[in-house]
Design a protein around this motif. Structure first.
Motif, PDB file in Angstrom:
ATOM      1  N   GLY A 143       7.989 -14.015  -1.265  1.00  0.00           N
ATOM      2  CA  GLY A 143       7.094 -13.631  -0.172  1.00  0.00           C
ATOM      3  C   GLY A 143       6.982 -12.142   0.053  1.00  0.00           C
ATOM      4  O   GLY A 143       6.289 -11.706   0.978  1.00  0.00           O
ATOM      5  N   GLU A 144       7.638 -11.329  -0.762  1.00  0.00           N
ATOM      6  CA  GLU A 144       7.609  -9.876  -0.580  1.00  0.00           C
ATOM      7  C   GLU A 144       6.764  -9.205  -1.657  1.00  0.00           C
ATOM      8  O   GLU A 144       6.763  -9.619  -2.810  1.00  0.00           O
ATOM      9  CB  GLU A 144       9.032  -9.301  -0.614  1.00  0.00           C
ATOM     10  CG  GLU A 144       9.880  -9.675   0.587  1.00  0.00           C
ATOM     11  CD  GLU A 144      11.213  -8.943   0.583  1.00  0.00           C
ATOM     12  OE1 GLU A 144      11.415  -8.057  -0.279  1.00  0.00           O
ATOM     13  OE2 GLU A 144      12.055  -9.256   1.449  1.00  0.00           O
ATOM     14  N   ARG A 145       6.071  -8.162  -1.252  1.00  0.00           N
ATOM     15  CA  ARG A 145       5.273  -7.378  -2.194  1.00  0.00           C
ATOM     16  C   ARG A 145       6.128  -6.179  -2.636  1.00  0.00           C
ATOM     17  O   ARG A 145       6.499  -5.333  -1.824  1.00  0.00           O
ATOM     18  CB  ARG A 145       3.987  -6.892  -1.533  1.00  0.00           C
ATOM     19  CG  ARG A 145       3.071  -6.110  -2.478  1.00  0.00           C
ATOM     20  CD  ARG A 145       1.863  -5.538  -1.764  1.00  0.00           C
ATOM     21  NE  ARG A 145       1.001  -6.584  -1.231  1.00  0.00           N
ATOM     22  CZ  ARG A 145       0.836  -6.824   0.061  1.00  0.00           C
ATOM     23  NH1 ARG A 145       1.493  -6.105   0.957  1.00  0.00           N
ATOM     24  NH2 ARG A 145       0.031  -7.776   0.478  1.00  0.00           N
ATOM     25  N   TRP A 146       6.445  -6.101  -3.915  1.00  0.00           N
ATOM     26  CA  TRP A 146       7.263  -5.026  -4.465  1.00  0.00           C
ATOM     27  C   TRP A 146       6.417  -4.123  -5.361  1.00  0.00           C
ATOM     28  O   TRP A 146       5.355  -4.508  -5.843  1.00  0.00           O
ATOM     29  CB  TRP A 146       8.416  -5.596  -5.294  1.00  0.00           C
ATOM     30  CG  TRP A 146       9.564  -6.145  -4.481  1.00  0.00           C
ATOM     31  CD1 TRP A 146       9.514  -6.660  -3.224  1.00  0.00           C
ATOM     32  CD2 TRP A 146      10.930  -6.253  -4.903  1.00  0.00           C
ATOM     33  NE1 TRP A 146      10.752  -7.073  -2.824  1.00  0.00           N
ATOM     34  CE2 TRP A 146      11.647  -6.839  -3.833  1.00  0.00           C
ATOM     35  CE3 TRP A 146      11.613  -5.920  -6.056  1.00  0.00           C
ATOM     36  CZ2 TRP A 146      13.020  -7.086  -3.903  1.00  0.00           C
ATOM     37  CZ3 TRP A 146      12.974  -6.165  -6.143  1.00  0.00           C
ATOM     38  CH2 TRP A 146      13.664  -6.735  -5.062  1.00  0.00           C
ATOM     39  N   ALA A 147       6.926  -2.914  -5.573  1.00  0.00           N
ATOM     40  CA  ALA A 147       6.325  -1.975  -6.514  1.00  0.00           C
ATOM     41  C   ALA A 147       7.442  -1.110  -7.097  1.00  0.00           C
ATOM     42  O   ALA A 147       8.546  -1.042  -6.553  1.00  0.00           O
ATOM     43  CB  ALA A 147       5.274  -1.105  -5.826  1.00  0.00           C
TER      44      ALA A 147
ATOM     45  N   PRO B 109       3.242  -4.091  -9.429  1.00  0.00           N
ATOM     46  CA  PRO B 109       2.671  -2.785  -9.765  1.00  0.00           C
ATOM     47  C   PRO B 109       3.749  -1.782 -10.171  1.00  0.00           C
ATOM     48  O   PRO B 109       4.771  -1.654  -9.503  1.00  0.00           O
ATOM     49  CB  PRO B 109       1.984  -2.349  -8.462  1.00  0.00           C
ATOM     50  CG  PRO B 109       1.755  -3.610  -7.702  1.00  0.00           C
ATOM     51  CD  PRO B 109       2.896  -4.514  -8.053  1.00  0.00           C
ATOM     52  N   VAL B 110       3.508  -1.077 -11.284  1.00  0.00           N
ATOM     53  CA  VAL B 110       4.417  -0.056 -11.779  1.00  0.00           C
ATOM     54  C   VAL B 110       3.627   1.238 -11.973  1.00  0.00           C
ATOM     55  O   VAL B 110       2.557   1.230 -12.586  1.00  0.00           O
ATOM     56  CB  VAL B 110       5.066  -0.473 -13.117  1.00  0.00           C
ATOM     57  CG1 VAL B 110       5.961   0.647 -13.653  1.00  0.00           C
ATOM     58  CG2 VAL B 110       5.868  -1.759 -12.954  1.00  0.00           C
TER      59      VAL B 110
ATOM     60  N   GLU C 195      -2.449   2.307  -1.965  1.00  0.00           N
ATOM     61  CA  GLU C 195      -3.110   1.297  -2.795  1.00  0.00           C
ATOM     62  C   GLU C 195      -2.414  -0.058  -2.752  1.00  0.00           C
ATOM     63  O   GLU C 195      -3.075  -1.099  -2.711  1.00  0.00           O
ATOM     64  CB  GLU C 195      -3.176   1.788  -4.246  1.00  0.00           C
ATOM     65  CG  GLU C 195      -4.094   2.987  -4.458  1.00  0.00           C
ATOM     66  CD  GLU C 195      -4.057   3.489  -5.895  1.00  0.00           C
ATOM     67  OE1 GLU C 195      -3.252   2.933  -6.695  1.00  0.00           O
ATOM     68  OE2 GLU C 195      -4.814   4.419  -6.222  1.00  0.00           O
ATOM     69  N   VAL C 196      -1.097  -0.050  -2.752  1.00  0.00           N
ATOM     70  CA  VAL C 196      -0.337  -1.293  -2.887  1.00  0.00           C
ATOM     71  C   VAL C 196       0.212  -1.786  -1.554  1.00  0.00           C
ATOM     72  O   VAL C 196       0.322  -2.990  -1.314  1.00  0.00           O
ATOM     73  CB  VAL C 196       0.814  -1.108  -3.910  1.00  0.00           C
ATOM     74  CG1 VAL C 196       1.610  -2.398  -4.068  1.00  0.00           C
ATOM     75  CG2 VAL C 196       0.260  -0.637  -5.255  1.00  0.00           C
ATOM     76  N   ARG C 197       0.608  -0.855  -0.679  1.00  0.00           N
ATOM     77  CA  ARG C 197       1.263  -1.193   0.592  1.00  0.00           C
ATOM     78  C   ARG C 197       2.444  -2.147   0.364  1.00  0.00           C
ATOM     79  O   ARG C 197       2.489  -3.249   0.937  1.00  0.00           O
ATOM     80  CB  ARG C 197       0.267  -1.808   1.579  1.00  0.00           C
ATOM     81  CG  ARG C 197      -0.887  -0.887   1.947  1.00  0.00           C
ATOM     82  CD  ARG C 197      -1.795  -1.492   2.990  1.00  0.00           C
ATOM     83  NE  ARG C 197      -2.890  -0.602   3.315  1.00  0.00           N
ATOM     84  CZ  ARG C 197      -2.838   0.383   4.205  1.00  0.00           C
ATOM     85  NH1 ARG C 197      -1.700   0.584   4.857  1.00  0.00           N
ATOM     86  NH2 ARG C 197      -3.884   1.151   4.457  1.00  0.00           N
ATOM     87  N   PRO C 198       3.396  -1.755  -0.451  1.00  0.00           N
ATOM     88  CA  PRO C 198       4.504  -2.669  -0.773  1.00  0.00           C
ATOM     89  C   PRO C 198       5.488  -2.813   0.379  1.00  0.00           C
ATOM     90  O   PRO C 198       5.639  -1.909   1.208  1.00  0.00           O
ATOM     91  CB  PRO C 198       5.168  -1.987  -1.967  1.00  0.00           C
ATOM     92  CG  PRO C 198       4.899  -0.526  -1.757  1.00  0.00           C
ATOM     93  CD  PRO C 198       3.529  -0.457  -1.140  1.00  0.00           C
TER      94      PRO C 198
ATOM     95  N   ALA D 127       2.188  10.856  -6.077  1.00  0.00           N
ATOM     96  CA  ALA D 127       2.313   9.511  -6.629  1.00  0.00           C
ATOM     97  C   ALA D 127       2.729   8.510  -5.556  1.00  0.00           C
ATOM     98  O   ALA D 127       2.202   7.388  -5.494  1.00  0.00           O
ATOM     99  CB  ALA D 127       3.324   9.510  -7.769  1.00  0.00           C
ATOM    100  N   LEU D 128       3.661   8.905  -4.700  1.00  0.00           N
ATOM    101  CA  LEU D 128       4.109   8.021  -3.623  1.00  0.00           C
ATOM    102  C   LEU D 128       2.977   7.720  -2.652  1.00  0.00           C
ATOM    103  O   LEU D 128       2.752   6.571  -2.261  1.00  0.00           O
ATOM    104  CB  LEU D 128       5.274   8.672  -2.870  1.00  0.00           C
ATOM    105  CG  LEU D 128       6.690   8.246  -3.245  1.00  0.00           C
ATOM    106  CD1 LEU D 128       7.705   9.022  -2.420  1.00  0.00           C
ATOM    107  CD2 LEU D 128       6.885   6.754  -3.049  1.00  0.00           C
TER     108      LEU D 128
END
Length: 338
Positions: A38-42, A66-67, A93-96, A86-87
């Protein structure tokens, strides 16, 4: 009527550091395979050369996580602006929920922590545990003395993972564990593993009591709003077991608070500080952080890589216990907010 906006939740950022060949990429791959559904990682990878390798490996095996890469320089120092860019782009874009950041093994990760205290980044990112992987086979006192980066990575870590323990000599493993047990501030955990099999629980591990040291509760009014600061100097009793004379006291201060070095030296040259039996701490004195050590009437202040918080522990003789409220007031008088 205007309704106040609820602040967006901050991304938890974990540094996965370690010297060259320690197994950082393998550890990140293991974490990606076991991340909560359930978590969005990057992932953000820094490679020293112009051509990135690890980023491609992680992206290929990361299952759609996303990498991003920052190549062509160390983000700990010369590439700090590249890290900010980059951060910022990745967060927007991703909101991890969680971001794993792998710096090059050639860098000083303390510089990354300093960069993360940029006002915008500090509002968007919460620094989670710093994980340092190390191959015990390469550990020796000579290496500690010859490689500042190697020593700094061990000092900065919240959690140290002894990787490749299936092939490392047992005497090297025990020597490294003994060295880590003597570091101040103490580690949240020192664990053994193989092939980068890193337990995801270490990313959010919180500590109080640890083997070999008793937890010293922070005194009311002395702590930062960022809850836990585990003070665990071996030999310093906690306040649940402290002698009636109340001879020991510990404080934690938020990393934004800056101590004046000359002010600290003046404090320890005068009462009640100069009568203390023992004092130990890590304190921010500007861009730099210092380890403070007082024993036998002598004060030593030396650079340290620690960046988590400022903390100070004092022990007074039973026949000369100071007014601890006055001591705290004097300490705060030599600080400013950075």
């Amino acid at each position: 009527m205007t309704t106040a906006k609820t602040p967006a939740p901050r991304t938890t950022l974990n540094l996965i550091s370690g010297f060259l060949g320690a197994g950082k990429t393998s550890a990140i791959l293991h974490l990606l395979r076991h991340h909560p559904a359930g978590e969005r990682w990057a992932v953000l990878v820094n490679e020293f050369g112009e051509v990135g390798i690890d980023g491609g490996v992680l992206e290929d095996a990361g299952g759609g996580i996303p990498v991003r890469e920052v190549s062509g320089g160390c983000i700990c120092c010369t590439g700090a602006m590249n890290l900010r860019v980059a951060l910022t782009r990745l967060l927007r874009e991703v909101r991890p929920d969680r971001l794993l950041l792998e710096p090059t093994g050639l860098g000083h990760p303390a510089g990354i922590v300093d960069t993360l205290r940029d006002p915008w980044l500090a509002g968007a990112v919460r620094l989670g545990n710093i994980i340092t992987l190390v191959d015990p086979s390469g550990f020796s006192q000579e290496r500690l003395e010859q490689s500042l980066i190697y020593a700094d990575q061990l000092s900065l870590a919240d959690v140290v993972v002894l990787n490749k323990t299936d092939v490392a000599p047992e005497e090297r493993i025990r020597a490294l564990e003994a060295h880590l047990a003597g570091l101040y501030p103490p580690k949240l955990a020192v664990v053994r593993t193989t092939r980068g099999a890193l337990d995801p629980a270490l990313l959010d591990l919180e500590g109080r009591a640890r083997p070999g040291g008793a937890f010293t509760p922070v005194q009311p009014g002395a702590a930062s709003a960022e809850a836990a600061c585990p003070l665990t100097t071996p030999g310093l009793p906690d306040h649940g077991q402290a002698p009636q004379a109340d001879t020991a006291r510990g404080w934690c201060f938020p990393p934004e608070l800056i101590f004046d070095r000359k002010g600290l030296e003046a404090l320890f040259a005068a009462p009640p500080f100069h009568t203390l039996t023992r004092a130990k701490g890590v304190l921010r004195t500007g861009r730099e952080w210092q380890r403070l050590d007082w024993a036998e009437g002598r004060l030593e202040i030396t650079p340290i890589t620690w960046r988590r918080d400022s903390r100070l522990e004092l022990i007074a003789p039973e026949d000369a216990v100071p007014d601890w409220t006055d001591v705290e007031t004097r300490l705060r008088a030599v600080t400013r907010t950075g």
